[in-house]
Design an enzyme around this catalytic site. Sequence first.
Site, short mmCIF file in Angstrom:
data_model
loop_
_atom_site.label_atom_id
_atom_site.label_comp_id
_atom_site.label_asym_id
_atom_site.label_seq_id
_atom_site.Cartn_x
_atom_site.Cartn_y
_atom_site.Cartn_z
N LYS A 162 0.81 -1.24 0.00
CA LYS A 162 0.00 0.00 0.00
C LYS A 162 0.84 1.28 0.00
CE LYS A 162 -3.11 -2.48 3.06
NZ LYS A 162 -3.95 -2.49 4.22
N ASP A 198 -7.47 -7.43 10.83
CA ASP A 198 -8.78 -6.78 10.73
C ASP A 198 -9.93 -7.80 10.67
OD1 ASP A 198 -8.09 -7.63 8.19
OD2 ASP A 198 -8.49 -5.73 7.19
#
Length: 473
Positions: A162, A198
């Site tokens: 990312k 997550d």
Amino acid sequence: FSHQGEMPLIVQPVLQPLRLSLDKLRDVSSRLHKGLVQGLGKHSHHRAAVKMLPTFVRATPDGTEKGDFLALDLGGTNFRVLHVRVLQAEQKVVKMDSQICVVPKDMMTGATQQLFDHIASCLGDFIASQELKGQTLPLGFTFSFPCEQKEIDKSILIRWTKGFNCPGVEGRDVVTLLRDAVRRRGDYDIGSVAMVNDTVGTMMSCGYKDQSCEIGMIIGTGTNACYMEEMKNVKRVEGEDGRMCINTEWGGFGDDGSLRDIQTEFDQMVDKTSINPGVHIFEKMISGMYLGEIVRLLLLRLSEEKLLFKGQKSEVLQTPEIFQTKFISEIEEEDTGLDNARRILTQLDLQWDEADVRVVRLVCDTVSSRSARLCAAALATIANKMRLNRGLDRLQTTVGVDGTVYRKHPNFSEELQLTVRLLAPECSITFLVSEDGSGKGAAMVTAVAQRLCVLFPCLHFLIKSYMSDLKNE
């Protein structure tokens, strides 16, 4: 077959490969089951496509957790710090306050110390603003980059993604880097730290409300799932008793070629032009990052075959990423879908007639329906495995779910649930949409870890000292 009834014969040859029968879905499920077992194996996991990572989360909430917690969520150019309170009497997890901090672009590729000092500084400012200085609160840390977790409070960064690329962090423990930065700052302290994926946060944020929640699933930009596995099957971690949450990383299913027969030419094109060809094959057939692109390629093919838009050559349809995944949800809305389709096709400068509008809607439906059914096959695999693990005639469990595709698409959740019921008939599955998995869920992971530490403090200390003795021998 479709929410719109029978498929027009004329477009059938193009769309047919995306329509998977129940038998084919059962076949996909049994392949995934093999992949799960391989990923759990002590000697086979390193070559498994489905990584099955141990999370060291050893239990779900039991309703006795309480207190104040901090949560830190770093997964992109922004990160969040939160103050979360777990109220036992009301069985509620309450976000007291939160703050978003920006990671400046130069810090994303700059010195390690600079990045972690910035995180520690934002955390310190937040603690001061909440008047929590002087308290040493436990912290749940959601760090959404590929990591190998060694313990609940030890996680080694495998690689940056990312747009991050701080040198010297890969191969190091991010908890230690955070603690060192807090120590350098010197005006506050943090208690025990729990590293949280997550997907695990998604499961745990639902687990306080519903204590039978033992599966977490995300279907958004990407897709993943976790579930509570029997320790005796987790061959990579010592110990036989109890359970541990496993982060499946099921997006990688098919990376070994096991889904080649259901990959269409459109899937292959999406894979080939992606930034990581050959990686995360299952995710590329299912998740929000790719669904719009699959639809674009299908529309392009249909127009090339003169089955759409009167065969006009369209610059627009040749532009990658031009057809956004959110368009699919808008076009499939029950009442407004056809109007939305007309608006979107006009925005895209396409010359359309009413037949075109219906075909476009059918293409969207075919792609999202396949996604929901494949996702259902994967979820059914996990539910069936849990039932057999536990020797139950019937498994009753809850899945905590998050992600824009699941939340926003008008038919996705319904089709997913219907298909799971057909593929896992001996399982009764309740679906709960998660609230803030990376914030409240991270706090919940920390709360459960703390509860277990209070229950077995001596044991925890003995194991820690035994491990360090072993290292020193």
